[in-house]
Design an enzyme around this catalytic site. Structure first.
Site, PDB file in Angstrom:
ATOM      1  N   CYS A  58       2.595  -2.422  15.802  1.00 18.14           N
ATOM      2  CA  CYS A  58       2.860  -1.005  15.505  1.00 18.14           C
ATOM      3  C   CYS A  58       1.989  -0.050  16.335  1.00 18.14           C
ATOM      4  O   CYS A  58       2.294   1.138  16.424  1.00 18.14           O
ATOM      5  CB  CYS A  58       2.663  -0.733  14.024  1.00 18.14           C
ATOM      6  SG  CYS A  58       3.671  -1.790  12.987  1.00 18.14           S
ATOM      7  N   HIS A  95       1.044   6.622  12.776  1.00 17.29           N
ATOM      8  CA  HIS A  95       1.993   5.531  12.558  1.00 17.29           C
ATOM      9  C   HIS A  95       2.582   5.698  11.158  1.00 17.29           C
ATOM     10  O   HIS A  95       1.865   5.972  10.196  1.00 17.29           O
ATOM     11  CB  HIS A  95       1.274   4.189  12.686  1.00 17.29           C
ATOM     12  CG  HIS A  95       2.114   3.032  12.283  1.00 17.29           C
ATOM     13  ND1 HIS A  95       3.419   2.884  12.695  1.00 17.29           N
ATOM     14  CD2 HIS A  95       1.851   1.951  11.483  1.00 17.29           C
ATOM     15  CE1 HIS A  95       3.915   1.779  12.176  1.00 17.29           C
ATOM     16  NE2 HIS A  95       2.992   1.204  11.435  1.00 17.29           N
ATOM     17  N   ASN A 105       9.492   2.184   8.529  1.00 17.40           N
ATOM     18  CA  ASN A 105       8.484   1.823   9.526  1.00 17.40           C
ATOM     19  C   ASN A 105       9.195   1.132  10.693  1.00 17.40           C
ATOM     20  O   ASN A 105       9.645  -0.009  10.556  1.00 17.40           O
ATOM     21  CB  ASN A 105       7.461   0.892   8.861  1.00 17.40           C
ATOM     22  CG  ASN A 105       6.387   0.414   9.819  1.00 17.40           C
ATOM     23  OD1 ASN A 105       6.491   0.603  11.029  1.00 17.40           O
ATOM     24  ND2 ASN A 105       5.357  -0.215   9.283  1.00 17.40           N
TER      25      ASN A 105
HETATM   26  O1  UT7 Z   1       2.869  -1.368  10.164  1.00 19.27           O
HETATM   27  C1  UT7 Z   1       2.051  -2.057   9.275  1.00 19.27           C
HETATM   28  C2  UT7 Z   1       2.904  -2.767   8.292  1.00 19.27           C
HETATM   29  N1  UT7 Z   1       2.519  -2.945   6.949  1.00 19.27           N
HETATM   30  C3  UT7 Z   1       1.969  -2.017   6.141  1.00 19.27           C
HETATM   31  O2  UT7 Z   1       1.585  -0.954   6.521  1.00 19.27           O
HETATM   32  C4  UT7 Z   1       1.880  -2.397   4.680  1.00 19.27           C
HETATM   33  C5  UT7 Z   1       0.920  -1.544   3.906  1.00 19.27           C
HETATM   34  N2  UT7 Z   1       1.068  -1.807   2.474  1.00 19.27           N
HETATM   35  C6  UT7 Z   1       1.982  -1.161   1.720  1.00 19.27           C
HETATM   36  O3  UT7 Z   1       2.707  -0.307   2.196  1.00 19.27           O
HETATM   37  C7  UT7 Z   1       2.013  -1.503   0.240  1.00 19.27           C
HETATM   38  O4  UT7 Z   1       0.937  -2.345  -0.084  1.00 19.27           O
HETATM   39  C8  UT7 Z   1       3.361  -2.164  -0.188  1.00 19.27           C
HETATM   40  C9  UT7 Z   1       4.503  -1.166  -0.085  1.00 19.27           C
HETATM   41  C10 UT7 Z   1       3.665  -3.380   0.663  1.00 19.27           C
HETATM   42  C11 UT7 Z   1       3.263  -2.613  -1.639  1.00 19.27           C
HETATM   43  O5  UT7 Z   1       2.932  -1.492  -2.455  1.00 19.27           O
HETATM   44  P1  UT7 Z   1       1.778  -1.573  -3.540  1.00 19.27           P
HETATM   45  O6  UT7 Z   1       1.679  -0.248  -4.163  1.00 19.27           O
HETATM   46  O7  UT7 Z   1       0.572  -2.147  -2.880  1.00 19.27           O
HETATM   47  O8  UT7 Z   1       2.431  -2.539  -4.588  1.00 19.27           O
HETATM   48  P2  UT7 Z   1       1.835  -3.876  -5.209  1.00 19.27           P
HETATM   49  O9  UT7 Z   1       1.875  -4.982  -4.205  1.00 19.27           O
HETATM   50  O10 UT7 Z   1       0.534  -3.566  -5.900  1.00 19.27           O
HETATM   51  O11 UT7 Z   1       2.894  -4.174  -6.315  1.00 19.27           O
HETATM   52  C12 UT7 Z   1       2.983  -3.383  -7.517  1.00 19.27           C
HETATM   53  C13 UT7 Z   1       4.113  -3.937  -8.331  1.00 19.27           C
HETATM   54  C14 UT7 Z   1       4.051  -5.459  -8.522  1.00 19.27           C
HETATM   55  O12 UT7 Z   1       4.523  -5.752  -9.796  1.00 19.27           O
HETATM   56  P3  UT7 Z   1       3.508  -6.031 -10.999  1.00 19.27           P
HETATM   57  O13 UT7 Z   1       2.661  -7.198 -10.557  1.00 19.27           O
HETATM   58  O14 UT7 Z   1       2.705  -4.772 -11.177  1.00 19.27           O
HETATM   59  O15 UT7 Z   1       4.417  -6.352 -12.164  1.00 19.27           O
HETATM   60  C15 UT7 Z   1       5.022  -5.974  -7.496  1.00 19.27           C
HETATM   61  O16 UT7 Z   1       5.545  -7.213  -7.825  1.00 19.27           O
HETATM   62  O17 UT7 Z   1       5.367  -3.670  -7.709  1.00 19.27           O
HETATM   63  C16 UT7 Z   1       6.090  -4.895  -7.532  1.00 19.27           C
HETATM   64  N3  UT7 Z   1       6.846  -4.798  -6.295  1.00 19.27           N
HETATM   65  C17 UT7 Z   1       8.086  -4.284  -6.224  1.00 19.27           C
HETATM   66  N4  UT7 Z   1       8.895  -3.797  -7.188  1.00 19.27           N
HETATM   67  C18 UT7 Z   1      10.099  -3.338  -6.795  1.00 19.27           C
HETATM   68  C19 UT7 Z   1       6.466  -5.139  -5.043  1.00 19.27           C
HETATM   69  N5  UT7 Z   1       7.438  -4.862  -4.155  1.00 19.27           N
HETATM   70  C20 UT7 Z   1       8.461  -4.329  -4.879  1.00 19.27           C
HETATM   71  C21 UT7 Z   1       9.733  -3.842  -4.543  1.00 19.27           C
HETATM   72  N6  UT7 Z   1      10.512  -3.345  -5.529  1.00 19.27           N
HETATM   73  N7  UT7 Z   1      10.184  -3.822  -3.285  1.00 19.27           N
END
Ligand code: UT7
Length: 337
Positions: free
Chosen positions: A122, A264, A294
């Site tokens: 990225c 980004h 992204n």
């Molecule tokens: O170019 C670089 C590329 N990558 C990045 O920049 C990634 C950076 N990270 C992020 O953008 C975020 O960490 C994510 C979008 C990937 C995840 O968001 P988060 O706020 O960190 O969510 P989380 O992993 O803490 O998950 C919270 C909850 C979980 O459920 P529980 O355990 O609280 O019941 C996940 O299982 O949300 C759930 N979850 C989803 N629910 C619905 C995770 N992904 C999804 C989804 N839809 N797509």
């Protein structure tokens, strides 16, 4: 003899197919994966993304790059034959051989140029622009084409809901031209860094020379990205702030001197957290994440192009590019438009 480098044209291109969060949620439900529009919007700021049709050659990475480059050339008042070098930033090349840069050269007819791909994920466009600036500033090239283009959908595992909701496809391009060293409108500074120790935060296990894609590995999706989203999030906020501060310090500027911040576009919460740490009002931040997701190396050049074309970015303004990506890689570029 030393010169300076200035961006004189920008362009962007996206596939036609617009996939809303609802469309994506429906597609994922069929694969047994639960997600929904509210979660994606609130956690990422993304509303929709564009996805390439691999059967349509016009939507291959180099074709999107070619369309973006043609628009950038037109804005700069240049022809393909004027291009001395093509630097194509991508981690989703059309083919491993030849490079996507050579495919683009073939498609656009830039017969005088040398062409190369770079992979800084990225951060690719920022790296590419910094490389182009070196050649242009030292007089090795007069006109450079830098493209950030991805068909990121080709490396997504649609059963990995953390990652697959984030990304989209597209390409952005910039023409970088030689200007007199004393020109005030130029690239002012480039800061690049990478930390290979953090490789595990975002990588693709198979498909390179150290792990062939066998039917078994294919079924395990080992040829698709593996991402530790939370760890990337935390690192990204710190490093984006750090690289913004480095750029401002080197140029004896403060955040108040910035007219536009083009970060980004990975997650709106990352961008908001960085803006807050920098005390930068969100009105000065260029965002296109909501409509394209992204797009990896394409986020900075496509966001830039949009703000140039809609008249937000004006002659003489000060702009900061700031990116991070797999590697991990980091970089910022400060310029006067
Ligand atoms: O170019 C670089 C590329 N990558 C990045 O920049 C990634 C950076 N990270 C992020 O953008 C975020 O960490 C994510 C979008 C990937 C995840 O968001 P988060 O706020 O960190 O969510 P989380 O992993 O803490 O998950 C919270 C909850 C979980 O459920 P529980 O355990 O609280 O019941 C996940 O299982 O949300 C759930 N979850 C989803 N629910 C619905 C995770 N992904 C999804 C989804 N839809 N797509």
């Amino acid at each position: 003899m030393e010169f300076a480098a200035r961006i004189t044209g920008t362009g962007s291109a996206f596939p036609e197919s617009r996939i809303t969060n609802d469309d994506l949620a429906q597609k994922l439900t069929k694969l047994g994966v639960e997600t929904n529009d509210t979660w994606i919007r609130e956690r990422t700021g993304i509303r929709e993304r564009r996805l390439s049709d691999v059967e349509n050659p016009a939507e291959h990475n180099s074709s999107l790059g070619c369309e973006a480059a043609q628009k950038a050339l037109e804005m700069a008042g240049k022809r393909p034959q004027d291009i001395d070098q093509i630097i194509y930033a991508t981690c989703t090349p059309d083919t491993l051989l030849p490079s996507t840069a050579c495919w683009l050269q073939h498609k656009i007819g830039a017969s005088r140029a040398w062409a190369v791909d770079i992979n800084a994920a990225c951060t690719g466009f920022v790296y590419g622009l910094a490389i182009a600036e070196q050649f242009v500033r030292t007089g090795q090239a007069k006109t450079s084409l830098v493209v950030g283009g991805e068909v990121f959908s080709s490396i997504l595992n649609w059963q990995d809901r953390d990652a697959c909701i984030l990304f989209g496809d597209g390409a952005g391009a910039a023409i970088v031209e030689q200007v007199p060293a004393k020109s005030s409108r130029r690239i002012l500074s480039c800061h690049l860094h990478s930390d290979g120790n953090l490789w595990e935060l975002l990588y693709i296990p198979a498909g390179g020379s150290n792990m062939e894609v066998t039917p078994e590995r294919y079924s395990q999706h080992l040829h698709k990205i593996k991402m530790k989203g939370k760890d990337i999030f935390k690192t990204a906020v710190k490093t984006l702030e750090d690289f913004a501060v480095r750029a401002l310090k080197q140029n004896q500027m403060t955040v108040d001197d910035l007219d536009w911040f083009v970060p980004h576009q990975a997650n709106i919460r990352i961008i908001e957290a960085v803006a807050k740490r920098l005390h930068l009002p969100m009105e000065k931040v260029v965002i296109n994440l909501d409509r394209y997701g992204n797009t990896s190396a394409a986020t900075v050049p496509t966001a830039l192009d949009e703000a140039v074309r809609d008249g937000r970015i004006k002659k003489g303004q000060t702009i900061l590019f700031d990116a991070f990506g797999a590697g991990l890689t980091y970089g910022s570029i400060l310029l006067r438009w």
